[in-house]
Design a protein around this motif. Sequence first.
Motif, PDB file in Angstrom:
ATOM      1  N   GLU A 193      31.609  27.127  -4.328  1.00 32.59           N
ATOM      2  CA  GLU A 193      31.185  28.145  -3.363  1.00 32.59           C
ATOM      3  C   GLU A 193      29.678  28.369  -3.486  1.00 32.59           C
ATOM      4  OE1 GLU A 193      33.109  29.604  -1.174  1.00 32.59           O
ATOM      5  OE2 GLU A 193      35.056  28.842  -1.867  1.00 32.59           O
ATOM      6  N   ILE A 194      28.973  28.328  -2.348  1.00 33.11           N
ATOM      7  CA  ILE A 194      27.523  28.545  -2.343  1.00 33.11           C
ATOM      8  C   ILE A 194      27.142  29.419  -1.142  1.00 33.11           C
ATOM      9  CG2 ILE A 194      26.968  26.364  -3.475  1.00 33.11           C
ATOM     10  CD1 ILE A 194      26.233  25.320  -0.638  1.00 33.11           C
ATOM     11  N   THR A 195      25.862  29.807  -1.101  1.00 36.79           N
ATOM     12  CA  THR A 195      25.308  30.530   0.046  1.00 36.79           C
ATOM     13  C   THR A 195      24.146  29.735   0.598  1.00 36.79           C
ATOM     14  OG1 THR A 195      25.926  32.675  -0.908  1.00 36.79           O
ATOM     15  CG2 THR A 195      24.271  32.678   0.838  1.00 36.79           C
ATOM     16  N   LEU A 196      24.251  29.339   1.865  1.00 34.15           N
ATOM     17  CA  LEU A 196      23.169  28.626   2.536  1.00 34.15           C
ATOM     18  C   LEU A 196      22.250  29.627   3.228  1.00 34.15           C
ATOM     19  CD1 LEU A 196      25.171  25.706   4.184  1.00 34.15           C
ATOM     20  CD2 LEU A 196      23.672  25.539   2.192  1.00 34.15           C
ATOM     21  N   VAL A 197      20.948  29.363   3.211  1.00 33.10           N
ATOM     22  CA  VAL A 197      19.964  30.217   3.890  1.00 33.10           C
ATOM     23  C   VAL A 197      19.265  29.365   4.940  1.00 33.10           C
ATOM     24  CG1 VAL A 197      17.969  31.711   3.638  1.00 33.10           C
ATOM     25  CG2 VAL A 197      19.635  31.553   1.786  1.00 33.10           C
ATOM     26  N   ARG A 198      19.573  29.654   6.224  1.00 31.41           N
ATOM     27  CA  ARG A 198      18.990  28.888   7.320  1.00 31.41           C
ATOM     28  C   ARG A 198      18.475  29.833   8.394  1.00 31.41           C
ATOM     29  NH1 ARG A 198      23.574  24.409   8.573  1.00 31.41           N
ATOM     30  NH2 ARG A 198      24.883  26.274   8.610  1.00 31.41           N
ATOM     31  N   LEU A 216      25.369  15.023  -1.033  1.00 31.35           N
ATOM     32  CA  LEU A 216      26.234  16.192  -1.168  1.00 31.35           C
ATOM     33  C   LEU A 216      26.922  16.428   0.169  1.00 31.35           C
ATOM     34  CD1 LEU A 216      23.754  18.539  -3.054  1.00 31.35           C
ATOM     35  CD2 LEU A 216      25.682  17.321  -4.060  1.00 31.35           C
ATOM     36  N   ASP A 217      28.202  16.803   0.130  1.00 35.66           N
ATOM     37  CA  ASP A 217      28.938  17.109   1.348  1.00 35.66           C
ATOM     38  C   ASP A 217      29.165  18.617   1.424  1.00 35.66           C
ATOM     39  OD1 ASP A 217      29.057  14.451   2.054  1.00 35.66           O
ATOM     40  OD2 ASP A 217      31.008  14.122   1.099  1.00 35.66           O
ATOM     41  N   PHE A 218      28.950  19.196   2.603  1.00 37.54           N
ATOM     42  CA  PHE A 218      29.081  20.635   2.803  1.00 37.54           C
ATOM     43  C   PHE A 218      30.224  20.945   3.772  1.00 37.54           C
ATOM     44  CE2 PHE A 218      24.755  19.838   1.498  1.00 37.54           C
ATOM     45  CZ  PHE A 218      24.453  20.895   0.651  1.00 37.54           C
ATOM     46  N   TYR A 219      30.898  22.094   3.524  1.00 36.53           N
ATOM     47  CA  TYR A 219      32.012  22.515   4.368  1.00 36.53           C
ATOM     48  C   TYR A 219      31.914  24.023   4.611  1.00 36.53           C
ATOM     49  CZ  TYR A 219      33.832  17.978   2.900  1.00 36.53           C
ATOM     50  OH  TYR A 219      33.975  16.634   2.652  1.00 36.53           O
ATOM     51  N   ASP A 220      32.434  24.456   5.780  1.00 36.02           N
ATOM     52  CA  ASP A 220      32.457  25.886   6.056  1.00 36.02           C
ATOM     53  C   ASP A 220      33.703  26.513   5.443  1.00 36.02           C
ATOM     54  OD1 ASP A 220      34.594  25.247   7.703  1.00 36.02           O
ATOM     55  OD2 ASP A 220      33.462  25.426   9.563  1.00 36.02           O
ATOM     56  N   ASP A 221      33.912  27.826   5.701  1.00 33.43           N
ATOM     57  CA  ASP A 221      35.033  28.525   5.073  1.00 33.43           C
ATOM     58  C   ASP A 221      36.390  28.077   5.606  1.00 33.43           C
ATOM     59  OD1 ASP A 221      34.693  29.519   7.584  1.00 33.43           O
ATOM     60  OD2 ASP A 221      34.569  31.626   6.998  1.00 33.43           O
ATOM     61  N   LEU A 226      30.110  20.469   7.515  1.00 32.35           N
ATOM     62  CA  LEU A 226      28.858  21.073   7.974  1.00 32.35           C
ATOM     63  C   LEU A 226      27.719  20.065   7.853  1.00 32.35           C
ATOM     64  CD1 LEU A 226      28.818  24.642   6.351  1.00 32.35           C
ATOM     65  CD2 LEU A 226      29.041  24.113   8.777  1.00 32.35           C
ATOM     66  N   ILE A 227      26.839  20.077   8.840  1.00 27.69           N
ATOM     67  CA  ILE A 227      25.624  19.275   8.762  1.00 27.69           C
ATOM     68  C   ILE A 227      24.504  20.179   8.252  1.00 27.69           C
ATOM     69  CG2 ILE A 227      23.921  17.946  10.051  1.00 27.69           C
ATOM     70  CD1 ILE A 227      26.117  17.156  11.996  1.00 27.69           C
ATOM     71  N   VAL A 228      24.026  19.895   7.063  1.00 25.59           N
ATOM     72  CA  VAL A 228      22.983  20.721   6.451  1.00 25.59           C
ATOM     73  C   VAL A 228      21.750  19.858   6.225  1.00 25.59           C
ATOM     74  CG1 VAL A 228      22.365  22.194   4.504  1.00 25.59           C
ATOM     75  CG2 VAL A 228      24.732  22.129   5.313  1.00 25.59           C
ATOM     76  N   ARG A 229      20.672  20.224   6.890  1.00 23.03           N
ATOM     77  CA  ARG A 229      19.432  19.468   6.733  1.00 23.03           C
ATOM     78  C   ARG A 229      18.728  19.879   5.441  1.00 23.03           C
ATOM     79  NH1 ARG A 229      18.379  16.864  11.420  1.00 23.03           N
ATOM     80  NH2 ARG A 229      19.375  17.649  13.327  1.00 23.03           N
ATOM     81  N   LYS A 230      18.051  18.909   4.869  1.00 24.19           N
ATOM     82  CA  LYS A 230      17.314  19.192   3.644  1.00 24.19           C
ATOM     83  C   LYS A 230      16.138  20.109   3.963  1.00 24.19           C
ATOM     84  CE  LYS A 230      18.581  14.834   1.451  1.00 24.19           C
ATOM     85  NZ  LYS A 230      18.100  13.574   0.856  1.00 24.19           N
TER      86      LYS A 230
END
Length: 295
Positions: A193-198, A216-221, A226-230
């Motif tokens: 579990e993490i918190t993304l800041v966008r 790294l692969d990201f997923y929502d709840d 999820l596509i997360v840009r660096k």
Amino acid sequence: MNQESYQFTSEQLKNLGFGEDIAKDLHTKMDQNLTEFTLNHTRQFGKDVLESVLHFSKGDDTAKDLTFFNRFDSTLKKEGMEDLTQSFFVGQKFNYTLQERYNMMDGRAVFREQPKMEPREENGVTQMKPTGETYFAWRGLNFKEADKYGNFNPKVIFWDHEKELQKYPIKDIQEKYERSRIMRPLEKGNLVEITLVRDGQETQAQVVANPRMMRLDFYDDKGQSLIVRKAEKQAMSQTEKAEMTPQEVQKAAIARAAEQAQANTPVQNQAAGAKKNEAEQKPEQGQRRRQGVHV
């Protein structure tokens, strides 16, 4: 029954993630003084079920009456998919937990210390034996290759996951404590579990390591990808580095102020000199103007 052997083996099962309840069945089997025996174990991981058969045997030295946990055969049951079975051997150390083995069977990898192995011939048979040295790497299952028993071959991957982790807009990822909190379960192959800041907005998400793809692969709840840009890497000042002690921060700030003061000194002197020259030139210019009028 050797009580010390029972205590050691039951503790080993507990540490590997098979729980405490299995100790009762272990005690019953060992009390029967069997040369070989098996125990059944079932554990659920979310909607997945992992059924295992644990294999035990007596040691060659009958006087010591030692019982050893040799291996376990696990079958992964997933909804809508065919069952998948894999055998895992148990050694004296460098063993993986049941959770980590489940993660491997589910397509993920685990990062940890591993023994270096090399082929050695004993009694005309060549086997892989440990050299006594170790290394750290990701380890998973190669689902494209299996041995003659149907077990998938291991896949070892070298990838700097900590460096990759810091490239994403994860809240407080530059802080050493937060980075460690995320990395520990990530290295076990778990979803974290993490918190993304966008764009100034915080979003709850999950991240999992994907060493095979070096990412790294990201997923929502809801478990959707999820596509997360660096994030663009911003240079940190010395005082913002998490590894610095408070004392080092103070010294760096003082040293930086001293460098700035020294750098400004020649400029200030030059400006003062310019003003002085200007003041000296004004009377002379006035005199010339008066002389010109007189002429």
